[in-house]
Scaffold this active site. Sequence first.
Site, PDB file in Angstrom:
ATOM      1  N   ASN A  71       0.800  -1.224   0.000  1.00 42.00           N
ATOM      2  CA  ASN A  71       0.000   0.000   0.000  1.00 42.00           C
ATOM      3  C   ASN A  71       0.836   1.279   0.000  1.00 42.00           C
ATOM      4  OD1 ASN A  71      -1.717  -2.066   2.126  1.00 42.00           O
ATOM      5  ND2 ASN A  71      -2.579  -1.518   0.147  1.00 42.00           N
ATOM      6  N   VAL A 115       1.806   6.995   0.554  1.00 41.06           N
ATOM      7  CA  VAL A 115       0.923   6.019   1.194  1.00 41.06           C
ATOM      8  C   VAL A 115      -0.433   6.022   0.500  1.00 41.06           C
ATOM      9  CG1 VAL A 115      -0.263   5.421   3.349  1.00 41.06           C
ATOM     10  CG2 VAL A 115       2.097   6.267   3.412  1.00 41.06           C
ATOM     11  N   CYS A 116      -0.958   4.825   0.254  1.00 43.11           N
ATOM     12  CA  CYS A 116      -2.255   4.666  -0.402  1.00 43.11           C
ATOM     13  C   CYS A 116      -3.176   3.873   0.520  1.00 43.11           C
ATOM     14  CB  CYS A 116      -2.066   3.943  -1.736  1.00 43.11           C
ATOM     15  SG  CYS A 116      -3.601   3.679  -2.626  1.00 43.11           S
ATOM     16  N   ILE A 117      -3.945   4.603   1.328  1.00 36.82           N
ATOM     17  CA  ILE A 117      -4.964   3.969   2.169  1.00 36.82           C
ATOM     18  C   ILE A 117      -6.258   4.762   2.028  1.00 36.82           C
ATOM     19  CG2 ILE A 117      -3.464   2.817   3.844  1.00 36.82           C
ATOM     20  CD1 ILE A 117      -3.833   5.187   5.734  1.00 36.82           C
ATOM     21  N   HIS A 177      -7.914   9.108   0.750  1.00 37.49           N
ATOM     22  CA  HIS A 177      -8.520   9.357  -0.554  1.00 37.49           C
ATOM     23  C   HIS A 177      -9.634  10.388  -0.400  1.00 37.49           C
ATOM     24  CE1 HIS A 177      -7.081   5.093  -1.776  1.00 37.49           C
ATOM     25  NE2 HIS A 177      -6.119   5.995  -1.873  1.00 37.49           N
TER      26      HIS A 177
END
Length: 167
Positions: free
Chosen positions: A82, A89-91, A95
């Site tokens: 992730n 960081v991609c959580i 978003h």
Amino acid sequence: MANNQASLLLQKQLKDLCKKPVDGFSAGLVDEKNVFQWSVSIMGPPDTLYEGGFFNAIMSFPENYPVSPPTVTFTSEMWHPNVYSDGKVCISILHPPGDDPHGYELASERWTPVHTVESIVLSIISMLSGPNDESPANVEAAKEWRDNRAEFRKKVSRCVRRSQEML
């Protein structure tokens, strides 16, 4: 006006974190003159592959915070499904609010203005404890996580070691 409100809110959140620190991370300003850029240090959670690591990141807040989420980018080396190769960081909670155009997340899982720096970092700590390989930012890391755990462990161990050497 929004910039001033965001600035006041961020100052308050930083003050609260200094008064009541949370286990597992510390935060401060990158530059005392800019409350919109934070330096964050996250300790690898106990009983995970990241245990013993000290991972640094930059948290960048938009001028319309808390309407829009910040971005979090690791400056320490990080091997995780992730986390993009550039460290971003991609959580879900980072978003933008609303429906997910890709259909992976519920609107309720995405950013809302009630989130704080503390809730963001706790979500990142949770991410380190249990990666989401369903919609990975780093496809190669996700594939290793699923299919070659020994190689994944080896790469994470290297990241932990390197983070300790940077102390």
